[in-house]
Design a protein around this motif. Structure first.
Motif, PDB file in Angstrom:
ATOM      1  N   LEU A 173       0.833  -1.156   0.107  1.00 15.66           N
ATOM      2  CA  LEU A 173      -0.003  -0.166   0.121  1.00 15.66           C
ATOM      3  C   LEU A 173       0.884   1.163   0.131  1.00 15.66           C
ATOM      4  O   LEU A 173       0.479   2.220  -0.281  1.00 15.66           O
ATOM      5  N   LEU A 174       1.935   1.013   0.629  1.00 14.89           N
ATOM      6  CA  LEU A 174       3.041   2.327   0.536  1.00 14.89           C
ATOM      7  C   LEU A 174       3.353   2.720  -0.802  1.00 14.89           C
ATOM      8  O   LEU A 174       3.123   4.119  -0.914  1.00 14.89           O
ATOM      9  N   PRO A 175       3.678   2.213  -1.793  1.00 12.12           N
ATOM     10  CA  PRO A 175       4.074   2.639  -3.043  1.00 12.12           C
ATOM     11  C   PRO A 175       2.734   2.913  -3.876  1.00 12.12           C
ATOM     12  O   PRO A 175       2.912   3.442  -4.693  1.00 12.12           O
ATOM     13  N   LEU A 176       1.600   2.101  -3.581  1.00 14.18           N
ATOM     14  CA  LEU A 176       0.453   2.193  -4.047  1.00 14.18           C
ATOM     15  C   LEU A 176      -0.135   3.764  -4.511  1.00 14.18           C
ATOM     16  O   LEU A 176      -0.457   4.005  -5.489  1.00 14.18           O
ATOM     17  N   ALA A 177      -0.139   4.267  -3.098  1.00 17.79           N
ATOM     18  CA  ALA A 177      -0.827   5.560  -3.091  1.00 17.79           C
ATOM     19  C   ALA A 177      -0.137   6.519  -4.057  1.00 17.79           C
ATOM     20  O   ALA A 177      -0.833   7.288  -4.473  1.00 17.79           O
ATOM     21  N   TRP A 183      -4.743  13.533 -15.635  1.00 14.33           N
ATOM     22  CA  TRP A 183      -5.205  14.912 -15.713  1.00 14.33           C
ATOM     23  C   TRP A 183      -4.529  15.767 -16.732  1.00 14.33           C
ATOM     24  O   TRP A 183      -5.273  16.512 -17.261  1.00 14.33           O
ATOM     25  N   PHE A 184      -3.326  15.642 -16.781  1.00 10.22           N
ATOM     26  CA  PHE A 184      -2.659  16.599 -17.731  1.00 10.22           C
ATOM     27  C   PHE A 184      -2.897  16.162 -19.123  1.00 10.22           C
ATOM     28  O   PHE A 184      -2.868  17.073 -19.986  1.00 10.22           O
ATOM     29  N   SER A 185      -3.145  14.667 -19.348  1.00 10.22           N
ATOM     30  CA  SER A 185      -3.160  14.455 -20.960  1.00 10.22           C
ATOM     31  C   SER A 185      -4.774  14.443 -21.273  1.00 10.22           C
ATOM     32  O   SER A 185      -5.050  14.793 -22.586  1.00 10.22           O
ATOM     33  N   LEU A 186      -5.584  14.337 -20.502  1.00  6.73           N
ATOM     34  CA  LEU A 186      -7.152  14.098 -21.078  1.00  6.73           C
ATOM     35  C   LEU A 186      -7.531  15.351 -21.759  1.00  6.73           C
ATOM     36  O   LEU A 186      -8.297  15.160 -22.833  1.00  6.73           O
ATOM     37  N   VAL A 207       0.353   9.885  -9.217  1.00  4.87           N
ATOM     38  CA  VAL A 207       1.140  10.186 -10.246  1.00  4.87           C
ATOM     39  C   VAL A 207       0.161   9.980 -11.621  1.00  4.87           C
ATOM     40  O   VAL A 207       0.334  10.359 -12.717  1.00  4.87           O
ATOM     41  N   LEU A 208      -0.207   8.652 -11.444  1.00  2.00           N
ATOM     42  CA  LEU A 208      -1.277   8.111 -12.743  1.00  2.00           C
ATOM     43  C   LEU A 208      -2.246   8.947 -12.843  1.00  2.00           C
ATOM     44  O   LEU A 208      -2.543   9.642 -13.752  1.00  2.00           O
ATOM     45  N   TYR A 209      -3.065   9.657 -11.901  1.00  2.34           N
ATOM     46  CA  TYR A 209      -3.966  10.621 -11.809  1.00  2.34           C
ATOM     47  C   TYR A 209      -3.619  11.886 -12.474  1.00  2.34           C
ATOM     48  O   TYR A 209      -4.102  12.308 -13.189  1.00  2.34           O
ATOM     49  N   SER A 241      -0.958   6.132 -22.891  1.00  2.00           N
ATOM     50  CA  SER A 241      -1.056   4.790 -22.376  1.00  2.00           C
ATOM     51  C   SER A 241       0.427   4.309 -22.275  1.00  2.00           C
ATOM     52  O   SER A 241       0.620   3.548 -21.311  1.00  2.00           O
ATOM     53  N   LEU A 242       1.283   4.839 -22.875  1.00  3.41           N
ATOM     54  CA  LEU A 242       2.875   4.183 -22.569  1.00  3.41           C
ATOM     55  C   LEU A 242       3.094   4.713 -21.135  1.00  3.41           C
ATOM     56  O   LEU A 242       3.609   4.024 -20.446  1.00  3.41           O
ATOM     57  N   ARG A 243       2.816   5.881 -20.961  1.00  5.77           N
ATOM     58  CA  ARG A 243       3.170   6.471 -19.351  1.00  5.77           C
ATOM     59  C   ARG A 243       2.336   5.906 -18.256  1.00  5.77           C
ATOM     60  O   ARG A 243       2.861   5.518 -17.208  1.00  5.77           O
ATOM     61  N   SER A 244       1.284   5.551 -18.674  1.00  4.47           N
ATOM     62  CA  SER A 244       0.301   4.702 -17.303  1.00  4.47           C
ATOM     63  C   SER A 244       0.665   3.456 -17.460  1.00  4.47           C
ATOM     64  O   SER A 244       0.762   3.083 -16.203  1.00  4.47           O
ATOM     65  N   LEU A 245       1.306   2.602 -18.421  1.00  6.89           N
ATOM     66  CA  LEU A 245       1.706   1.471 -18.214  1.00  6.89           C
ATOM     67  C   LEU A 245       2.958   1.474 -17.496  1.00  6.89           C
ATOM     68  O   LEU A 245       3.316   0.388 -16.778  1.00  6.89           O
ATOM     69  N   PHE A 246       3.606   2.573 -17.856  1.00  8.72           N
ATOM     70  CA  PHE A 246       5.113   2.548 -17.124  1.00  8.72           C
ATOM     71  C   PHE A 246       5.099   2.420 -15.544  1.00  8.72           C
ATOM     72  O   PHE A 246       5.705   2.069 -14.885  1.00  8.72           O
ATOM     73  N   ILE A 247       3.813   3.113 -15.313  1.00 13.30           N
ATOM     74  CA  ILE A 247       3.512   3.404 -13.454  1.00 13.30           C
ATOM     75  C   ILE A 247       3.202   2.029 -13.208  1.00 13.30           C
ATOM     76  O   ILE A 247       3.645   1.608 -12.096  1.00 13.30           O
TER      77      ILE A 247
END
Length: 1321
Positions: A891-895, A906-909, A900-902, A975-981
């Motif tokens: 849970l520590l790295p997940l949050a 938010w930046f790309s949408l 970051v994913l959000y 897609s590339l950046r979200s998959l990287f996360i």
């Protein structure tokens, strides 16, 4: 910054790393995040994507393919021609897929090695496990790079294919014969481009799986055999059962899509006619029959959609449960037969089964379904590409016989509108062609010479062949015998004025350079300066779709100006003076045709007989033959039937006194400077209200809870079963280790099981034969029993999952079909009830777009996307939740990673959403251009502008291609950046688990479960991230449709207390302070009109353009709600409902609107009258003989807009409608504006005899037609300025009516004065 977004696309100069990571497009994101993106921010199209290059490639490839097939005696296939032309692009792109799939197959092995480190008695060193972890991380990064690249390239190649075939379609349009043009509709061609070609985007990315899939099956079977032995053959068995079933369902879906497309074509075709003819439908109160037809067609379409949805839901259910069924078969058999399995083997097996699921049961499923749909779509397009081209016929013999000074020479020419019968008669149009046009009109034995510089007038009754003669000179109607020779270039003005979308100036210059002096002369000669002075932007004013905001006269003069502006040797003018008033007509004839074109050869088709004296010669046609040729005096002396018409005309008056032009809705009222050709583009995010409106349309109280219940139960069962499988894996490890070493510390395992599962000692389980023969201790027997229980629980839970997920898809698609049906029906009902102003102020294409593209997305794409997004969201939530339960430290790295994913989303949408909207927006000009081309095809070819129009089409395509390529790139960037996360999280899970193994006592089974979840999350996660962005954009279609369910409505159609059925008996009309304003943002067009029209009076209504003539009729019919009071026989019609009013008034409109279908349906859609009554009405309008000559009689097919009938015949059909209704009030809105003299006379005589006991209101086109009126109403600027008998009005010095009469010329004015005196006496 905005300037940097223009010019060449950065992709061209980007290095390989920038291309793989899509870093080159980051400036677009940076700008799009802060500012709205417009078409000005689009980069130039890539050189390799240019429409003209791809069109050239495809045209050559298609022609070569057709020739090869003809040589071999095979049928050509557009599908294989396209594949062959682009084989290298998509072939080389397959390398990326091979690398990606290879990595995917290697990952379960690597993960299995890491899991083995957590097993009791593992021999793997810490160094080795970290090496495996590093290899897993590298493999993920490598696959992260190549997989998006493959899919982006596939979409790019599909885009190229789409552009190439679209260019091929447009080139065919420019070449097809006039006969072929009648065999199709603009709606069908636009459907090819908007719907059929979109199939490329879905099919191409799966093409390679047709050969990779079988290879991958073999590879996975080998790997499974290495892990679990002969049990792996069950994988092949299950695959051989499920895969053919999926293929069959995909094939069924493809077939059903064809039926859906056919029903959709029929519905769209009718909707196009309904929207275009909405004013007439409202006048005749025909909303109900047309609604029933649309609902019936839509019902059949929805039924096919539901059948397709059933097949699709079963297919999706098979895909979702395929890996589970295989896993149940493998592990259940292994458990029953006693095959030893460790956690490493179990989760490696699950990894490969997951690979099998994605490759075989997903990609190959869609390969079959999408390829079938693509092949079907291309087959439809191919049928269009194979229609007959315009023939290039020889002129050699005619040229050799030409005489000096002869500009046009026709020798013994016979030509007819015969054409090849269509092979597939799918609908009304094809039936029409087969039965009507095959017996169509023909020119017979035409001999004619036209000298250079001569003005030749062509006259004749309706259907005599005047237009066909001109088309034969244009080579649109090729001769069957004889020769036709035209010396020099040709200018042509069609009978129906044609205005293309664009500026006023662009319509005049038509792609040529602006020569100011000639441009000025043309505007003056065509009397356009006054019109331009009224337009705020002058000649830069947008004229709207097909001249939406121009009057009929303005369109005619603008079309004439375009023809005259182009220097030509021969001018063919098809009734250019038919839609203008007397003064303007005289100006056009003298200044334009006689003066500006002096010295040019002019062939003028006209019904305006007063100009015949000025012609050098006159040709009289009848039934396709030249009856006589000569000067005016020669024809009069010949004593023929036509000379008597001319003589009568000469004695009566110089017949033409065309009245004032008719502005659209007679609003002089619409402001052209406010018009915008483009459709409103939504900005910002799609609100939750749109989703709410969407789901509220589908019985949400029943289906939504049921779908969510099924989905949650399914994935709860899935998680429950996988947890038990993990525990079973741990027990298997224990038994395997004990078998190998002879001892094992069992009690910690039993304690764990008691805590997490509970031990049921009261149940006895069957022990497998293998286990019964083993010498286990009491503890070992207990573990065996526990293992049996765990496996049984796993099998039951997974069975629940299979049933639940299958039912979820079925129920969800059922809800989606209901939503689609209700949204359409609600929108259609509201649109049918919308105020007339809505249809006047919105182009047909814009309204139709809601019923085509937007509804199509709701029918097919949105249900699939929403179900997938919901299903994947629940699936990911379950997997992440269980992973964090297994290792809470995750849970520590997940949050932070979620944050970051959000932020990335938010930046790309904003950019991805705006690019999708720009992609849709740049597609509209393509469709408008095709529509313009089809309407003006003969003019385009006659003026030699085919190449210019092709260049314009290529330019529009390039704009759209640029927007689409940027949209694809933005989606892949995200897609590339979200998959990287996600990959970072995956690596962190491995590293944290390795570091904290001893601290948290992580077992191999649970760790394997966590890794398996994370390994199988990447593809659905990437899919969801991409599709949520798509869905957010696609939901704008729902937003647009919902907005059409909130249009301002007319008054109610029917009330509970209607007037008596005998009302109105007298037909007395009283207007009290009547005013009219079409909408709140337009000026008032009628001002305080008060008058009394007595019973049975014949009232003529005259006035200049914009005076309010048609607005007065609109007020009477309540096409717009007037102020004041209107009484008919003492009943205030503003207080009763609309159908109760409109049913009692017969209307003959200026534009005779007919609908495709039978003639009977056009006359009597409610089927209220007998056939005998219909025959009597047709006899009274002299159409009985024409209809009886047709094989079907009353059931003869009427083509789209009545194209198989002449304008005069169409107007007579409208007159027959009025006769049938037998109302006491008749309204004629310039009903004879577009017909010849003889048809005009027939209509006037019929009205005088048939409606002599009725009150008749006539908006006058020819002033002589209202000289016998009881009284004449003169309107000016929306005010009633004069109202008296014609004789009395002519006594008023400087009166409005007297001025109108004097403008017809001295001779005509004298005749009109005499007529007024005679009728007065």
């Amino acid at each position: 910054m905005a300037d940097k977004l223009k010019g060449p696309c950065p992709y061209n100069r980007a290095n390989w790393l920038s291309r793989f990571t899509y870093w080159w497009i980051f400036p677009l994101f940076r700008y799009g995040f802060r500012h709205p993106l417009t078409q000005d921010h689009l980069y130039d199209v890539l050189p390799e994507d240019q429409s003209h290059l791809l069109g050239d490639r495809m045209e050559k490839s298609w022609n070569d393919h057709v020739k090869k097939c003809e040589k071999k005696g095979k049928k050509p296939s557009l599908f294989w021609a396209v594949i062959a032309e682009f084989k290298w692009e998509w072939g080389i792109n397959g390398i990326f897929l091979v690398v990606s799939e290879g990595i995917k197959l290697a990952q379960p092995f690597l993960v299995g090695r890491i899991i083995s480190y957590f097993q009791p008695g593992s021999t793997l060193s810490q160094t080795e496990v970290y090496i495996y972890a590093m290899l897993v991380a590298v493999s993920h990064i490598l696959r992260l790079i190549v997989s998006p690249k493959y899919f982006c390239n596939s979409q790019h190649i599909a885009l190229k294919m789409k552009v190439a075939v679209a260019s091929l379609i447009y080139r065919k349009i420019l070449k097809m014969s006039s006969w072929s043009k009648h065999s199709t509709t603009s709606g069908k061609i636009i459907n090819h481009l908007s719907t059929d070609l979109d199939k490329f985007l879905y099919a191409v990315e799966n093409f390679h799986f047709c050969w990779i899939g079988p290879l991958e099956i073999v590879a996975i079977l080998y790997l499974l055999y290495q892990q679990i032995g002969l049990v792996s053959l069950l994988t092949l068995a299950v695959t051989l059962v499920l895969l053919p079933l999926q293929f069959m369902l995909g094939w069924i879906c493809g077939k059903l899509r064809m039926k859906i497309g056919a029903a959709g074509d029929k519905r769209i075709h009718l909707m196009n006619q309904i929207i275009a003819g909405m004013r007439v439908i409202k006048m005749y109160c025909w909303e109900k029959p047309f609604s029933e037809i649309i609902f019936n067609i839509r019902g059949l379409e929805v039924f096919q959609i539901w059948k397709s949805s059933i097949a699709k839901s079963i297919n999706i259910g098979l895909f979702q449960s395929a890996s589970v069924v295989i896993s149940m078969a493998l592990f259940g058999t292994a458990w029953y037969t006693g095959v030893p399995l460790s956690a490493q083997r179990i989760y490696s097996t699950l990894g490969w089964v997951s690979c099998l699921r994605l490759t075989i049961f997903f990609c190959m499923m869609y390969l079959v379904e999408d390829s079938k749909q693509l092949a079907s779509s291309l087959k439809r397009i191919q049928s269009f590409l194979t229609v007959e081209d315009m023939k290039v016929f020889s002129e050699g013999k005619a040229k050799s016989n030409k005489k000096g000074g002869v500009s046009v020479c026709i020798r013994n020419m016979t030509a007819s509108w015969h054409g090849p019968l269509p092979q597939n008669k799918e609908g009304v149009t094809e039936k029409l062609l087969g039965q009507e046009m095959s017996e169509a009109f023909s020119l017979k034995n035409i001999d004619l010479e036209v000298k250079k510089g001569e003005l030749l007038a062509v006259v004749g009754p309706v259907g005599s062949g005047k237009t066909s003669l001109l088309l034969s000179l244009l080579k649109e109607l090729p001769p069957e015998t004889g020769q036709v020779c035209v010396q020099g270039t040709v200018g042509y003005m069609a009978q129906t004025p044609w205005v293309m979308s664009g500026t006023f100036q662009a319509n005049v210059t038509f792609g040529e350079n602006v020569e100011q002096e000639r441009y000025r002369q043309v505007l003056h000669a065509c009397a356009l300066y006054k019109d331009l002075e009224l337009m705020r932007l002058g000649d830069q004013t947008l004229v709207g779709e097909r001249g939406l905001l121009l009057s009929g006269g303005q369109k005619a003069r603008l079309t004439l100006a375009r023809t005259v502006y182009r220097e030509a040797d021969v001018y063919l003018l098809d009734d250019p003076l038919g839609a203008v008033d007397t003064e303007v007509g005289s100006h056009l004839f003298q200044r334009c045709i006689c003066e500006m074109l002096r010295g040019k050869t002019r062939i003028l088709v006209t019904h305006q007989l007063q100009y015949l004296r000025s012609a050098d010669r006159i040709v009289v046609l009848n039934e396709g033959r030249v009856v006589s040729v000569g000067t005016y005096d020669e024809l009069v002396k010949q004593g023929t039937e036509f000379s008597s018409i001319l003589t009568k005309h000469d004695k009566d008056m110089e017949e033409k006194d065309e009245s004032q032009e008719k502005s659209i809705n007679e609003q002089g009222e619409k402001s052209t400077e406010a018009f915008d050709d483009g459709e409103f583009v939504e900005t910002g995010d799609v609100g939750w209200n749109v989703y709410k409106d969407y789901y509220l349309s589908g019985r949400p109280w029943l289906y939504l809870p049921l779908t969510m219940f099924l989905l949650l139960i399914a994935y709860a069962a899935n998680g429950y079963g996988n947890w038990h499988l993990a525990k079973w894996a741990e027990l298997s490890n224990s038994l395997n280790l004990r078998t190998q070493n002879g001892s094992y510390p069992l009690y910690p395992v039993i304690d764990t099981l008691n805590q997490t599962h509970g031990l049921y000692t009261t149940y006895m389980y069957n022990i497998t034969p293998h286990l019964q023969t083993s010498n286990f201790t009491t503890e070992g027997s207990l573990i065996t029993v526990q293992g049996d229980e765990l496996m049984q629980q796993y099998l039951v839970a997974m069975s629940v999952f299979v049933v639940g997920i299958s039912l979820f898809s079925l129920v969800y698609f059922r809800m989606s079909v209901i939503i689609s049906k209700r949204l359409h029906n609600n929108m259609f009902q509201v649109v049918m009830g919308a105020k007339t102003h809505f249809f006047d102020s919105n182009p047909v294409g814009q309204i139709l777009n809601r019923f085509t593209r937007d509804l199509g997305l709701i029918d097919s794409l949105i249900p699939s996307l929403t179900s997938m997004v919901i299903e994947i969201s629940v699936q990911l939530a379950m997997k992440i939740g269980i992973t964090c339960i297994i290792n809470p430290f995750l849970l520590l790295p997940l949050a932070p990673l979620v944050i970051v994913l959000y932020l990335i989303r938010w930046f790309s949408l904003p950019t991805t959403r705006n690019m999708k909207r720009l992609e849709a927006m740049t597609q509209s000009p393509i469709f408008s251009h095709i529509s313009d081309t089809l309407v003006g095809l003969q003019s385009i070819r006659a003026l030699g502008m085919s190449r210019k129009f092709l260049q314009d089409f290529d330019r529009f395509q390039d704009r759209h291609t640029s927007a689409f390529f940027l949209y694809l790139s933005t989606i892949r960037w995200f897609s590339l950046r979200s998959l990287f996360i996600l990959d970072v999280y995956f690596v962190l899970v491995i590293l944290l688990s390795l570091v904290l193994r001893d601290m948290i006592g992580l077992s191999g089974g649970l760790f394997g479960m966590a890794l398996n979840y994370l390994l199988t999350m990447a593809t659905p996660f990437a899919y969801m991230m991409r599709k949520t962005a798509d869905l957010n954009t696609l939901m704008t279609s729902v937003e647009r449709i919902v907005s059409y369910t909130k249009l301002e409505q007319e008054a109610p159609k029917v009330s509970n207390s209607p007037p008596p059925s005998s009302w109105p008996q007298n037909g007395e009309i009283k207007l009290v302070n009547v005013g009219l304003q079409y909408s709140s943002d337009t000026d008032q067009v009628l001002h305080n009109i008060t008058c009394l029209i007595n019973s049975r009076e014949k009232i003529g209504i005259v006035g200049r353009t914009g005076a309010g003539k048609s607005s007065l009729l609109a007020a009477l019919l309540r096409l717009a709600e007037p102020t004041g009071k209107i009484y008919i026989d003492d009943v205030n019609v503003l207080k009763i409902d609309l159908h109760e009013l409109r049913n009692k008034i017969s209307v003959i409109p200026q534009d005779p609107i007919l609908f495709s279908g039978t003639l009977r349906k056009n006359l009597d859609p409610f089927e209220e009258y007998t056939d005998d009554q219909l025959w009597i009405a047709l006899e009274q309008v002299q159409l009985k003989v024409k209809v009886q000559s047709e094989r079907e009689g009353l059931y003869m097919e009427v083509s789209d807009s009545g194209q198989n009938l002449s304008v005069g015949q169409r107007q007579l059909v409208c007159l027959a409608r009025a006769i049938l209704r037998q109302n006491n009030i008749l309204v004629l809105d310039e009903a004879t504006a577009n017909v010849d003299h003889s048809t005009d006379r027939l209509i006037q005589e019929t009205i005088r005899s048939r409606f002599k006991n009725c009150t008749v209101l006539t908006v006058a086109h020819r002033i002589h037609t209202i000289m016998d009126s009881s009284r004449v109403m003169v309107l000016n600027q929306g005010k009633l300025v004069e109202f008296d008998t014609p004789f009395q009005l002519l006594q008023i010095e400087d009166g409005f009516f007297k001025n109108l009469v004097q403008q017809t010329g001295k001779a005509q004015a004298k005749v009109l004065q005499t007529l007024a005196e005679n009728y007065h006496k």
